[in-house]
Write a protein that holds these residues in place. Structure first.
Motif, PDB file in Angstrom:
ATOM      1  N   VAL A   1       0.919  -1.393  -0.157  1.00 42.67           N
ATOM      2  CA  VAL A   1       0.269  -0.095  -0.058  1.00 42.67           C
ATOM      3  C   VAL A   1       0.733   1.363  -0.112  1.00 42.67           C
ATOM      4  CG1 VAL A   1      -1.731   1.459   1.381  1.00 42.67           C
ATOM      5  CG2 VAL A   1      -2.387  -1.150   1.385  1.00 42.67           C
ATOM      6  N   LEU A   2       1.581   1.762   0.635  1.00 37.53           N
ATOM      7  CA  LEU A   2       3.098   2.553   0.956  1.00 37.53           C
ATOM      8  C   LEU A   2       3.454   2.759  -0.536  1.00 37.53           C
ATOM      9  CD1 LEU A   2       3.967   2.472   4.214  1.00 37.53           C
ATOM     10  CD2 LEU A   2       3.081   4.588   3.112  1.00 37.53           C
ATOM     11  N   GLY A   3       4.011   1.109  -0.959  1.00 39.07           N
ATOM     12  CA  GLY A   3       4.566   1.247  -2.392  1.00 39.07           C
ATOM     13  C   GLY A   3       3.380   2.203  -2.938  1.00 39.07           C
ATOM     14  N   GLY A   4       2.143   1.466  -3.421  1.00 38.94           N
ATOM     15  CA  GLY A   4       1.201   2.627  -4.785  1.00 38.94           C
ATOM     16  C   GLY A   4       1.597   4.049  -4.085  1.00 38.94           C
ATOM     17  N   LEU A   5       1.226   4.368  -2.599  1.00 37.23           N
ATOM     18  CA  LEU A   5       0.869   5.464  -2.470  1.00 37.23           C
ATOM     19  C   LEU A   5       2.786   6.313  -2.849  1.00 37.23           C
ATOM     20  CD1 LEU A   5      -0.510   6.072   0.908  1.00 37.23           C
ATOM     21  CD2 LEU A   5      -1.846   6.196  -1.033  1.00 37.23           C
ATOM     22  N   HIS A   6       3.735   5.778  -2.842  1.00 42.63           N
ATOM     23  CA  HIS A   6       4.730   6.133  -3.238  1.00 42.63           C
ATOM     24  C   HIS A   6       4.383   5.986  -4.880  1.00 42.63           C
ATOM     25  CE1 HIS A   6       6.499   6.227   1.103  1.00 42.63           C
ATOM     26  NE2 HIS A   6       7.583   6.375   0.215  1.00 42.63           N
ATOM     27  N   GLY A   7       3.994   5.709  -5.542  1.00 40.25           N
ATOM     28  CA  GLY A   7       4.239   5.526  -7.008  1.00 40.25           C
ATOM     29  C   GLY A   7       3.379   6.117  -7.679  1.00 40.25           C
ATOM     30  N   THR A   8       2.024   7.299  -6.879  1.00 44.12           N
ATOM     31  CA  THR A   8       1.771   7.812  -7.047  1.00 44.12           C
ATOM     32  C   THR A   8       2.003   9.380  -6.908  1.00 44.12           C
ATOM     33  OG1 THR A   8      -0.515   6.274  -6.582  1.00 44.12           O
ATOM     34  CG2 THR A   8      -0.584   8.954  -7.107  1.00 44.12           C
ATOM     35  N   GLU A   9       2.886   9.600  -6.147  1.00 48.97           N
ATOM     36  CA  GLU A   9       3.701  10.356  -5.971  1.00 48.97           C
ATOM     37  C   GLU A   9       4.796  10.837  -6.845  1.00 48.97           C
ATOM     38  OE1 GLU A   9       5.906  12.688  -1.679  1.00 48.97           O
ATOM     39  OE2 GLU A   9       6.114  10.069  -1.991  1.00 48.97           O
ATOM     40  N   ALA A  10       5.110   9.862  -6.733  1.00 51.47           N
ATOM     41  CA  ALA A  10       6.216  10.157  -8.193  1.00 51.47           C
ATOM     42  C   ALA A  10       5.658  10.684  -9.192  1.00 51.47           C
ATOM     43  CB  ALA A  10       7.492   8.503  -7.923  1.00 51.47           C
ATOM     44  N   VAL A  11       5.010   9.533 -10.080  1.00 58.79           N
ATOM     45  CA  VAL A  11       4.053  10.048 -10.781  1.00 58.79           C
ATOM     46  C   VAL A  11       4.071  11.464 -11.327  1.00 58.79           C
ATOM     47  CG1 VAL A  11       1.974   9.371 -12.479  1.00 58.79           C
ATOM     48  CG2 VAL A  11       3.321   7.712 -11.661  1.00 58.79           C
ATOM     49  N   LEU A  12       3.305  11.855 -10.054  1.00 64.02           N
ATOM     50  CA  LEU A  12       2.797  13.789  -9.765  1.00 64.02           C
ATOM     51  C   LEU A  12       3.917  14.101  -9.892  1.00 64.02           C
ATOM     52  CD1 LEU A  12      -0.107  13.055  -6.911  1.00 64.02           C
ATOM     53  CD2 LEU A  12      -0.286  13.863  -9.384  1.00 64.02           C
ATOM     54  N   ALA A  13       4.601  13.863  -9.379  1.00 66.08           N
ATOM     55  CA  ALA A  13       6.128  14.973  -9.330  1.00 66.08           C
ATOM     56  C   ALA A  13       6.987  14.774 -10.453  1.00 66.08           C
ATOM     57  CB  ALA A  13       7.471  14.334  -8.326  1.00 66.08           C
ATOM     58  N   GLY A  14       6.522  13.545 -11.016  1.00 64.25           N
ATOM     59  CA  GLY A  14       6.943  13.693 -12.566  1.00 64.25           C
ATOM     60  C   GLY A  14       6.144  14.355 -13.436  1.00 64.25           C
ATOM     61  N   LEU A  15       4.868  15.074 -13.717  1.00 63.81           N
ATOM     62  CA  LEU A  15       4.222  15.651 -14.135  1.00 63.81           C
ATOM     63  C   LEU A  15       4.377  16.740 -14.001  1.00 63.81           C
ATOM     64  CD1 LEU A  15       0.758  13.635 -14.314  1.00 63.81           C
ATOM     65  CD2 LEU A  15       1.943  14.067 -16.241  1.00 63.81           C
ATOM     66  N   LEU A  16       4.747  17.328 -12.847  1.00 57.66           N
ATOM     67  CA  LEU A  16       4.741  18.883 -12.560  1.00 57.66           C
ATOM     68  C   LEU A  16       5.761  18.656 -13.077  1.00 57.66           C
ATOM     69  CD1 LEU A  16       4.177  21.097 -11.139  1.00 57.66           C
ATOM     70  CD2 LEU A  16       5.764  20.225  -9.004  1.00 57.66           C
ATOM     71  N   LEU A  17       7.017  17.883 -13.396  1.00 58.60           N
ATOM     72  CA  LEU A  17       8.753  18.124 -13.403  1.00 58.60           C
ATOM     73  C   LEU A  17       8.805  18.343 -15.120  1.00 58.60           C
ATOM     74  CD1 LEU A  17      11.758  18.398 -12.735  1.00 58.60           C
ATOM     75  CD2 LEU A  17      11.743  16.026 -12.963  1.00 58.60           C
TER      76      LEU A  17
END
Length: 608
Positions: free
Chosen positions: A469-485
């Motif tokens: 579950v926490l790994g999935g949350l980190h995955g979403t966080e990373a994708v959003l950071a990538g979209l912002l970047l």
């Protein structure tokens, strides 16, 4: 899809690094327990963070129970944004980690292996809430970068808790019973020379071969497979006790030999001190700029849907990647799942709602499915055609598989230079001796077993899927950071997250204690609720010592709570039946039903 340069914030604030929050300032205040992860992750993403008053010392790792966290940010050409994070709704009795776990069913699920509700020794929900808060801030910035309005973010630990137990809740509300009834028991095992270890295999033949190599009785081998196989779903594994007796009859070297011969894997339970000595302090995700993109995209229609108009292509199985994509869908993205011919076999995993696995629906409702055999040239061509029109490609394939299939970041960004290519993996290539990368093996390898149970108890991994579950949350966080970047640079981006990164985030306070020579585990009896005549009550961490002095075993739960509150102590009733969550007035958001009748938890954040 990247907005025109004339309207993008980076037209005013150039960005040429892989740190999407460069040039932004954040002011963070409130309980340390709620804001620890927020401050840490914002810094790691490049922001300048100014921490305010931690709110006192009332929490486990600092921070007063009941207070809210506040985050204010500006800079980089963005409009000011704010976020509020709290334990739960005002007056709900959810005042800290212990009471949040009690209300949302986390204590009930984590305690299944023991037969009684137990809280986790780590701040699971505060950690999840922190990651969700950063997700909300990143999503709000992505919306702004696409020309949308500014948004205010709100997160609460009770909604993080509901998300954490959503698969278990879905199963409890299904039309049929579990394939294996939840019951106490489960791994890990112990060798004759006292080595505790976790066993993992997804293959029934490997399971049987491992136990035959150790001369286990055939009937026990047969009876043990099904509860072992479904322990991820039920958070318990009541297989024959003779299997524990078998491993206690063999030295660790023989156990390892049996695993090597059978194809199963074993992992010794590491200590937090061992993990602290090897901890490299790496970020829980990595972001890497790729080639320049050239797509343009319209603005989202409203703050609550900052990803509307974007397409996420997901090729994931089980929990980690599907959960990451599910959250992106809640933020407005269109999510297309790539499934093998015949569909995802987990669609049929019992129990079902309306003919579809309730547990599968918890992570995949609302997604569009496309079947493609990616092992065939035709299937790969179909996938590449979808990638050419997508904004994000997300998968959790084993290391090396994407490259072998010609579907790695370099291959796919040649088709779509604007792509955010995301991999949610296990070990991120950071450990040379890493075993199979499943939740329980990562818990075993990182010392999580010590952290989740207090002093005096066996240091065993939780049978809740904490890291998936926490790994999935980190995955979403990373994708959003990538979209912002991507929005700030105009480049495609590769992002990688891992279960190891999730473990590092969750275990950080315990690892700090271990690194300084302090006892990394919580005191004996930590977050053990008090038994009443008809249930359980959980005091806040700050009230626990005083509450334990009162004998409430002969009282009903309501009277026990009145007694404790009469002495100035804070406590709440423990949810033991997940189905009761549907009507629990303590929750800050309602649990609904999807089109198949499966329980659907409220969104874990709100953007307004």
């Amino acid at each position: 899809m990247v907005p025109p340069p004339a309207t993008r914030p980076e037209a005013r604030t150039p960005l040429d690094t892989a740190r999407p929050l460069d040039a932004l300032d954040f002011r963070v205040g409130g309980p340390t327990a709620l804001t620890r992860v927020v401050s840490d992750h914002l810094r790691r993403l490049g922001a300048r963070v100014h921490d305010g008053d931690g709110g006192g010392a009332g929490g486990v790792d600092g921070g007063a129970g009941g207070a809210d966290g506040t985050i204010e940010g500006d800079g980089g050409g963005f409009a000011p944004l704010t976020a509020r994070t709290a334990w739960g709704a005002s007056g709900s009795g959810i005042e800290d980690e212990a009471t949040a776990q009690a209300v949302t069913g986390v204590m009930a699920v984590h305690g299944r292996r023991h037969g009684t509700p137990r809280g986790t020794g780590v701040d699971l929900l505060a950690t999840a809430t922190g990651v969700l808060t950063v997700q909300g801030l990143l999503a709000a910035l992505v919306g702004q970068a696409r020309g949308g309005p500014a948004a205010r973010v709100t997160t609460t630990a009770d909604r993080a808790g509901l998300l954490t137990v959503s698969q278990y809740l879905a199963a409890a509300g299904a039309d049929e019973p579990e394939a294996v009834e939840p019951a106490p028991g489960g791994p890990p095992f112990t060798s004759a020379d006292g080595v505790g270890f976790e066993l993992e295999t997804l293959d029934p033949e490997a399971w049987a071969a491992f136990w035959r190599a150790l001369a286990a009785p055939a009937e026990a081998i047969r009876a043990g497979w099904r509860p072992f196989q479904f322990r991820y779903a039920t958070a318990g594994a009541a297989f024959p006790t003779v299997l524990h007796e078998v491993t206690r009859g063999h030295p660790w070297t023989r156990v390892r030999e049996a695993a090597a011969l059978s194809g199963a894997e074993v992992c010794r339970l590491r200590t937090l001190a061992e993990r602290a000595r090897e901890d490299d302090g790496a970020d829980p995700w990595t972001l890497r700029l790729l080639g320049p993109g050239h797509r343009q995209d319209g603005a989202p229609s409203q703050p609550a849907r900052p990803l509307s108009g974007l397409t996420v292509l997901e090729a994931g199985r089980r929990i980690q990647a599907p959960l990451a994509a599910h959250l992106l869908g809640l933020l407005g993205a269109r999510v297309i799942r790539i499934e093998p011919p015949g569909g995802d076999p987990l669609r049929g995993m019992p129990p079902a709602c309306g003919g579809i696995s309730a547990r599968w629906l918890a992570l995949n409702r609302g997604k569009t499915a496309v079947e493609a055999d990616i092992t065939s040239p035709a299937g790969r061509r179909r996938l590449r055609g979808l990638v050419a029109e997508a904004d994000v490609f997300l998968h959790n394939w084993a290391p090396g598989k994407a490259a072998a299939l010609g579907l790695d970041a370099e291959h796919l960004t040649a088709l779509n230079p604007s792509l955010v290519y995301a991999h949610t993996g296990s070990w991120a290539g950071r450990l040379d001796d890493a075993p199979m990368g499943t939740d329980f093996m990562v818990q075993a390898r990182t010392g999580a077993g010590e952290a989740v149970h207090p002093s005096g108890e066996p240091p065993v991994p939780s049978l809740m899927t904490l890291l998936d579950v926490l790994g999935g949350l980190h995955g979403t966080e990373a994708v959003l950071a990538g979209l912002l970047l991507r929005a700030r640079t105009g480049h495609g981006v590769r992002v990688d997250s891992s279960l190891l990164g999730a473990a590092d985030t969750l275990l950080a306070p315990a690892l700090r204690r271990a690194a300084t020579g302090a006892d990394p585990r919580r005191p004996a009896g930590f977050r053990h609720p008090l038994r009443t005549s008809d249930g359980w009550v959980a005091p806040t961490d700050a009230s626990a010592t005083a509450a334990s002095a009162h004998d409430v075993t002969g009282m009903c739960t309501e009277d026990a709570l009145d007694l404790l509150r009469g002495h100035g102590l804070t406590a709440t009733a423990v949810t033991t039946a997940l189905s009761a969550l549907h009507h629990d007035p303590r929750l800050s958001g309602p649990i609904g039903r999807d089109a198949h009748g499966a329980p659907a938890v409220p969104d874990p954040w709100s953007l307004t």
